[in-house]
Design a protein around this motif. Sequence first.
Motif, mmCIF file in Angstrom:
data_model
loop_
_atom_site.group_PDB
_atom_site.id
_atom_site.type_symbol
_atom_site.label_atom_id
_atom_site.label_comp_id
_atom_site.label_asym_id
_atom_site.label_seq_id
_atom_site.Cartn_x
_atom_site.Cartn_y
_atom_site.Cartn_z
ATOM 1 N N ILE A 1 0.862 -1.182 0.000
ATOM 2 C CA ILE A 1 0.000 0.000 0.000
ATOM 3 C C ILE A 1 0.899 1.232 0.000
ATOM 4 C CG2 ILE A 1 -1.802 1.265 1.245
ATOM 5 C CD1 ILE A 1 -2.734 -1.447 2.322
ATOM 6 N N GLU A 2 0.776 2.040 -1.019
ATOM 7 C CA GLU A 2 1.623 3.228 -1.147
ATOM 8 C C GLU A 2 0.764 4.473 -1.014
ATOM 9 O OE1 GLU A 2 3.544 3.580 -4.883
ATOM 10 O OE2 GLU A 2 4.850 1.878 -4.482
ATOM 11 N N PRO A 3 1.289 5.502 -0.409
ATOM 12 C CA PRO A 3 0.497 6.743 -0.401
ATOM 13 C C PRO A 3 0.432 7.314 -1.815
ATOM 14 C CG PRO A 3 2.646 7.094 0.595
ATOM 15 C CD PRO A 3 2.568 5.639 0.283
ATOM 16 N N PHE A 4 -0.682 7.902 -2.148
ATOM 17 C CA PHE A 4 -0.809 8.529 -3.464
ATOM 18 C C PHE A 4 -0.234 9.948 -3.371
ATOM 19 C CE2 PHE A 4 -3.212 11.177 -6.463
ATOM 20 C CZ PHE A 4 -2.835 10.542 -7.633
ATOM 21 N N VAL A 5 0.764 10.226 -4.203
ATOM 22 C CA VAL A 5 1.445 11.517 -4.116
ATOM 23 C C VAL A 5 0.924 12.428 -5.227
ATOM 24 C CG1 VAL A 5 3.711 12.638 -4.116
ATOM 25 C CG2 VAL A 5 3.483 10.285 -3.290
ATOM 26 N N GLU A 6 0.519 13.619 -4.829
ATOM 27 C CA GLU A 6 0.103 14.628 -5.827
ATOM 28 C C GLU A 6 1.312 14.996 -6.671
ATOM 29 O OE1 GLU A 6 -2.446 16.523 -6.843
ATOM 30 O OE2 GLU A 6 -3.992 15.558 -5.628
ATOM 31 N N HIS A 7 1.086 15.134 -7.978
ATOM 32 C CA HIS A 7 2.235 15.421 -8.841
ATOM 33 C C HIS A 7 2.530 16.909 -8.906
ATOM 34 C CE1 HIS A 7 2.197 11.296 -9.946
ATOM 35 N NE2 HIS A 7 0.926 11.369 -10.299
ATOM 36 N N GLU A 8 3.790 17.217 -9.253
ATOM 37 C CA GLU A 8 4.188 18.614 -9.453
ATOM 38 C C GLU A 8 3.323 19.174 -10.591
ATOM 39 O OE1 GLU A 8 7.959 18.801 -11.579
ATOM 40 O OE2 GLU A 8 7.840 16.650 -11.926
ATOM 41 N N HIS A 9 3.002 20.430 -10.507
ATOM 42 C CA HIS A 9 2.156 20.988 -11.559
ATOM 43 C C HIS A 9 2.921 21.830 -12.559
ATOM 44 C CE1 HIS A 9 -1.788 19.458 -11.367
ATOM 45 N NE2 HIS A 9 -1.741 19.450 -10.058
ATOM 46 N N LEU A 10 3.071 21.250 -13.740
ATOM 47 C CA LEU A 10 3.706 21.976 -14.839
ATOM 48 C C LEU A 10 2.593 22.742 -15.555
ATOM 49 C CD1 LEU A 10 5.749 18.896 -16.092
ATOM 50 C CD2 LEU A 10 6.657 20.847 -14.827
ATOM 51 N N ASP A 11 2.965 23.730 -16.304
ATOM 52 C CA ASP A 11 1.968 24.513 -17.025
ATOM 53 C C ASP A 11 1.929 24.065 -18.485
ATOM 54 O OD1 ASP A 11 0.340 26.314 -18.205
ATOM 55 O OD2 ASP A 11 1.496 28.100 -17.647
ATOM 56 N N TYR A 12 0.888 23.344 -18.862
ATOM 57 C CA TYR A 12 0.846 22.768 -20.210
ATOM 58 C C TYR A 12 0.794 23.846 -21.302
ATOM 59 C CZ TYR A 12 -4.186 23.406 -21.152
ATOM 60 O OH TYR A 12 -5.412 23.924 -21.433
ATOM 61 N N LYS A 13 0.144 24.988 -20.986
ATOM 62 C CA LYS A 13 0.032 26.045 -22.005
ATOM 63 C C LYS A 13 1.426 26.571 -22.369
ATOM 64 C CE LYS A 13 -4.629 27.394 -20.845
ATOM 65 N NZ LYS A 13 -5.406 28.171 -19.903
ATOM 66 N N GLN A 14 2.257 26.769 -21.317
ATOM 67 C CA GLN A 14 3.614 27.267 -21.542
ATOM 68 C C GLN A 14 4.432 26.225 -22.305
ATOM 69 O OE1 GLN A 14 4.322 30.455 -20.619
ATOM 70 N NE2 GLN A 14 6.123 30.103 -21.921
ATOM 71 N N LEU A 15 4.283 24.940 -21.917
ATOM 72 C CA LEU A 15 5.048 23.854 -22.571
ATOM 73 C C LEU A 15 4.686 23.744 -24.054
ATOM 74 C CD1 LEU A 15 4.878 21.077 -19.823
ATOM 75 C CD2 LEU A 15 6.951 22.167 -20.674
ATOM 76 N N ILE A 16 3.378 23.932 -24.360
ATOM 77 C CA ILE A 16 2.920 23.850 -25.750
ATOM 78 C C ILE A 16 3.572 24.961 -26.580
ATOM 79 C CG2 ILE A 16 0.884 24.223 -27.233
ATOM 80 C CD1 ILE A 16 -0.722 22.677 -25.137
#
Length: 474
Positions: A58-73
Motif C-alpha cells: 500500500i503506497e500513499p498517493f502523491v500529488e504530482h508537481e504541476h507543470l503549465d501545459y500552455k507554456q510547454l505547448i
Amino acid sequence: MSKIISLTIKFLNTINKFIWKIIVFLAKFIKVDDINHLDAKPKNVRYRQFNVDDRPFIEPFVEHEHLDYKQLIIDNNIKPINRRLSCSSNVCCPFCNAPSDYLYFNTKKPYDFHCKVCSHSFTTRPRPSKDIILRCPHCHCQLELHHHRTDFDVYRCKNDNCPFYLNNKKSLYAHDLSLYQKHPEKMKLRYIYRHFNIDIPSLSKDYRNFIQSPIDISKAYSSQYVIGLCLTYHVNYGLSYRQTASLIKDVHEIFISYKTVENYCKAVSSIVHPLLEFFPYDLSDTIAADETYIKVAGKTAYIFFYFDAIKKIVTSYRAFDKRDSLSSIKAAYSTLIKFDSLPNSLKVISDGNPIYNVAVHYWAQHGLPFTLYQVIGLSNIDSVSKKYRSQKQIIERFNRTLKYYYRPKNGFSSLDNANSYLVLFATFNNFLRPHYSLDYNVPVVINEVAKAPNMPSKWLELIKLGYDYINIYN
Ligand SMILES: [Zn+2]
Ligand SMILES: [Zn+2]
C-alpha cells in the motif's frame, strides 16, 4: 527357447542397471529444491478461487508537481494529437493539466494514458481511497479494480508477466490448463486482493444492539419464579409460547397469556445476551462452524453457528436473512472477540462454502487471523476432510439438536424473534445443558447457577449475572 528368454532377461537387467547409474549420476546435478518441485502437486484448482493471497503493497498517493501545459505547448510547439476518432474523455494530465487532445491512450487499456506535452505516463484506475495506491506484492504492478460487490471490491494484478501468475499457470495439469484457456474466470491464477467496505465500529455497534427488549422485566407483573418457569418450558423443553402458557395454567394454576410468555422470554434474552458474549470463556483452539436454515415469516433465514468442538461452547449463533459475506464476517466476529488473545493455532473447521474464506480475508486484514480447514463433500477425498471430519460432525449434531427444539415452533415471525430465541438457546447450551461428552457436565460451570436447586432458579441466577454484564455494553 527357455535359454533365449533367460538371455533376454539378463540383457534387460543389464540395461536397467545402466539406466539407474545414469539417473544417479544426473541426480547429483539437480538441487534438492528442484527435485521437490518436480513432485509438487498443484493445489486443487477448484478451491483456488478463494485462497487468501498475501497483503498488497500500500503506497500513499502523491500529488504530482504541476507543470503549465500552455507554456510547454508554446515553448515546444506541440500540436494536439491527430486522431481519426475524436476523444470524448475528459481526463486531464495530472502532471501538467493538458486536456485529452494531448493524451495518447490505448482502447484496450482504457485506464492508461501518456501525455504528449510533458511525456509522463499515468493511470486513472479506480483506487480504494483517493490517498492510496495498491500494488501487487509479487511484481509491484498497480492493482486494477476487477469486481465491485456490495461488501467488498476485488483488485487484481493484470500483469501477464507477474511471477505469481506464471507460477500458478505452470503448475496446472494439462487438463486444467485447457479448461483455464476456455474459461479463465473459473480459476484464480492471478494475484487478487479484497478490499472490504465494512468498518469495525459499525460491526461492533450492530453486534451489541441486535437484541432489543420489548418490556422492562423488573416491572413484570408475575413473580420472578414464573419467569424462570417460562424460560424452562420454552427453552429447556422446546415448548411454544402457547404450550408454555397452557402448562403454567394447568399445572401451576397461574394464568398467563402466551404473549406475556413471549415478552418475558424476549426481555430475558436481551439481559443474558451480554453474559453470553462477554463471559470469560476458556476456549480451545478448535472451532467448528456450520450454517443451518430456519424459516422466518415463511422465508429462509440462515444461522451461522460457531462452536468450540472440545469445550462444547457456542460462540456464534446469530440468524441472518442473507447467506452472504457480511453475515459470515459478523458471525466470525462474535467468535473471535471471545478470545482474550487469539491463539496462533486457532483452527476453524467449516464446509466448503467460500463465504468462510471471505471472513478469513477480512479478519486477517483487521489483525484477527485464523486458519480455515474446509471439509468438503461426504467422503474424505482430501487429507483436510479426513483429519477434521469428526469436528464437522460435532457441529452438525449440534445443529440437529437445535432443529429438535425449534421444530415445535414452526418457524419465527421475524428475524428479531429468531435471534431472541437463539440467544436463549445458546445460553441454555453453554450454561445449563449437560453434555454427554463432558461426563454430563454443563460446558461452563458457574457456582451460583450450579448451586441453584432447580431449573427456574438457575435461569434467575443467569438473569442476575446478565445484569452485571450489561454494564460492559455502556
Ligand atoms: Zn502532461
Ligand atoms: Zn503481480
